[in-house]
Motif scaffolding. Structure first.
Motif, mmCIF file in Angstrom:
data_model
loop_
_atom_site.group_PDB
_atom_site.id
_atom_site.type_symbol
_atom_site.label_atom_id
_atom_site.label_comp_id
_atom_site.label_asym_id
_atom_site.label_seq_id
_atom_site.Cartn_x
_atom_site.Cartn_y
_atom_site.Cartn_z
ATOM 1 N N ARG A 135 -0.333 0.144 19.175
ATOM 2 C CA ARG A 135 -0.299 1.595 19.380
ATOM 3 C C ARG A 135 0.918 2.003 20.203
ATOM 4 O O ARG A 135 1.445 3.111 20.037
ATOM 5 N N PHE A 136 1.378 1.121 21.081
ATOM 6 C CA PHE A 136 2.482 1.444 21.982
ATOM 7 C C PHE A 136 3.825 0.877 21.528
ATOM 8 O O PHE A 136 4.824 1.040 22.226
ATOM 9 N N TYR A 137 3.857 0.212 20.378
ATOM 10 C CA TYR A 137 5.078 -0.457 19.959
ATOM 11 C C TYR A 137 6.246 0.515 19.776
ATOM 12 O O TYR A 137 7.407 0.150 19.998
ATOM 13 N N GLY A 138 5.955 1.731 19.355
ATOM 14 C CA GLY A 138 7.031 2.693 19.140
ATOM 15 C C GLY A 138 7.824 2.989 20.401
ATOM 16 O O GLY A 138 9.032 3.260 20.332
ATOM 17 N N PHE A 139 7.169 2.929 21.564
ATOM 18 C CA PHE A 139 7.859 3.157 22.830
ATOM 19 C C PHE A 139 8.886 2.061 23.115
ATOM 20 O O PHE A 139 9.805 2.252 23.905
ATOM 21 N N LEU A 140 8.727 0.914 22.466
ATOM 22 C CA LEU A 140 9.615 -0.227 22.674
ATOM 23 C C LEU A 140 10.547 -0.444 21.491
ATOM 24 O O LEU A 140 11.203 -1.481 21.401
ATOM 25 N N ALA A 141 10.612 0.532 20.596
ATOM 26 C CA ALA A 141 11.456 0.436 19.396
ATOM 27 C C ALA A 141 11.094 -0.782 18.555
ATOM 28 O O ALA A 141 11.968 -1.490 18.047
ATOM 29 N N ILE A 142 9.802 -1.022 18.417
ATOM 30 C CA ILE A 142 9.289 -2.087 17.555
ATOM 31 C C ILE A 142 8.612 -1.422 16.358
ATOM 32 O O ILE A 142 7.866 -0.451 16.522
ATOM 33 N N ARG A 143 8.867 -1.924 15.165
ATOM 34 C CA ARG A 143 8.215 -1.363 13.978
ATOM 35 C C ARG A 143 7.729 -2.499 13.095
ATOM 36 O O ARG A 143 8.499 -3.125 12.367
ATOM 37 N N THR A 144 6.447 -2.788 13.197
ATOM 38 C CA THR A 144 5.844 -3.887 12.443
ATOM 39 C C THR A 144 4.597 -3.444 11.687
ATOM 40 O O THR A 144 3.867 -4.284 11.155
ATOM 41 N N ASP A 145 4.328 -2.127 11.658
ATOM 42 C CA ASP A 145 3.071 -1.659 11.079
ATOM 43 C C ASP A 145 3.015 -1.849 9.570
ATOM 44 O O ASP A 145 1.942 -2.034 9.012
ATOM 45 N N ARG A 146 4.183 -1.804 8.897
ATOM 46 C CA ARG A 146 4.218 -2.012 7.452
ATOM 47 C C ARG A 146 5.424 -2.873 7.104
ATOM 48 O O ARG A 146 6.465 -2.795 7.748
ATOM 49 N N ALA A 147 5.265 -3.678 6.042
ATOM 50 C CA ALA A 147 6.345 -4.555 5.614
ATOM 51 C C ALA A 147 6.733 -4.308 4.159
ATOM 52 O O ALA A 147 7.461 -5.106 3.565
ATOM 53 N N ASP A 148 6.271 -3.188 3.623
ATOM 54 C CA ASP A 148 6.607 -2.847 2.247
ATOM 55 C C ASP A 148 7.724 -1.809 2.235
ATOM 56 O O ASP A 148 8.191 -1.355 3.268
ATOM 57 N N ASP A 149 8.150 -1.426 1.045
ATOM 58 C CA ASP A 149 9.120 -0.347 0.892
ATOM 59 C C ASP A 149 8.364 0.947 0.618
ATOM 60 O O ASP A 149 7.407 0.962 -0.167
ATOM 61 N N TYR A 150 8.808 2.042 1.255
ATOM 62 C CA TYR A 150 8.151 3.322 1.011
ATOM 63 C C TYR A 150 9.112 4.458 1.364
ATOM 64 O O TYR A 150 10.037 4.285 2.164
ATOM 65 N N PRO A 151 8.900 5.631 0.777
ATOM 66 C CA PRO A 151 9.776 6.767 1.089
ATOM 67 C C PRO A 151 9.517 7.303 2.488
ATOM 68 O O PRO A 151 8.371 7.331 2.952
ATOM 69 N N ILE A 152 10.566 7.700 3.168
ATOM 70 C CA ILE A 152 10.451 8.397 4.448
ATOM 71 C C ILE A 152 10.414 9.883 4.133
ATOM 72 O O ILE A 152 11.400 10.449 3.672
ATOM 73 N N ALA A 153 9.244 10.489 4.361
ATOM 74 C CA ALA A 153 9.034 11.863 3.927
ATOM 75 C C ALA A 153 9.063 12.877 5.060
ATOM 76 O O ALA A 153 9.137 14.073 4.818
ATOM 77 N N SER A 154 9.004 12.406 6.310
ATOM 78 C CA SER A 154 9.002 13.331 7.439
ATOM 79 C C SER A 154 9.697 12.681 8.625
ATOM 80 O O SER A 154 9.859 11.458 8.682
#
Length: 237
Positions: A135-154
């Protein structure tokens, strides 16, 4: 030129050395034309010496100095001097995987994307405390929630600067990073990445997340405290 990798740095000479070592190890396709630009944002340590040492054996590396303090100022300097069609951004505490450049360029070409972000795995200096969940990973510039490809819509899905890329021509249309936002010296402000991607999407450009574009982000022990999180939140508000 196909691509420019921009690394902005401030007083992290030895960590920067690790980043440059990882970039030197990039496995690129034959004929690939690329460069690496280190933007020194008023470092007081031996950053210039580290860059000089690497330049002696790796002529792809360029050194630039940005006097105006702030990460957004430094990134904008990198954009201004870059020669590549695609600009890849990473940080001086990040180790890109050997196929990072090729995977990012291939993914952007495959999806005909104008901008992208990618996977950011942590390198913990010490094991994180039990309360520090994903839940707090974003504060540390970590992004591991998804490993697939997807559009950035927002803008809420905007990538972190440790692993993102934008076609240089996009900046001609939407402008540069907002210099009123972002880290300045030891001040932990942020928000410049999301604000940029908000403009990119509003202008009708296509952005994607590439799960196989991967880097590893060092997380120092001092950042694994509630005091750090409170300070980050206060200085970002």
């Amino acid at each position: 030129m196909d691509a420019s990798i921009i690394v902005c740095t401030y007083n992290r000479a030895e960590s920067l050395r690790d980043t440059l070592r990882a970039l030197c190890a990039q496995q690129v396709s034959e004929g690939r034309q690329w460069e690496v630009i280190v933007v020194d944002n008023n470092s007081k340590d031996h950053t210039r010496k580290v860059v000089n040492e690497v330049q002696r054996v790796w002529p792809l590396l360029r050194y630039e100095f940005e006097q105006a303090q702030g990460l957004s100022h430094a990134r904008n300097k990198g954009i201004a001097v870059a020669q590549g069609d695609v600009l890849l951004f990473t940080d001086d505490d990040v180790l890109p995987e050997p196929d990072w450049l090729e995977t990012t360029l291939a993914g952007m070409a495959n999806y005909q994307a104008d901008a992208c972000g990618g996977y950011i795995a942590p390198i913990w200096e010490t094991p994180p405390p039990a309360w520090l969940t994903e839940r707090f990973y974003g504060f540390l510039a970590i992004r591991t929630d998804r490993a697939d490809d997807y559009p950035i819509a927002s803008a809420s899905q905007a990538p972190f600067g440790a692993n993102m890329a934008v076609r240089k021509a996009v900046f001609d249309q939407v402008g540069l990073f907002d210099t009123s936002r972002g880290r300045k010296g030891k001040v932990l402000a942020s928000g410049e990445d999301g604000e940029l991607f908000e403009r990119i999407l509003a202008a009708g450009f296509k952005a994607v997340f590439l799960g196989r574009s991967r880097v590893h982000h060092k997380v120092e022990s001092f950042r694994l405290t509630k005091h750090y999180f409170r300070r980050w939140r206060f200085q970002t508000s």
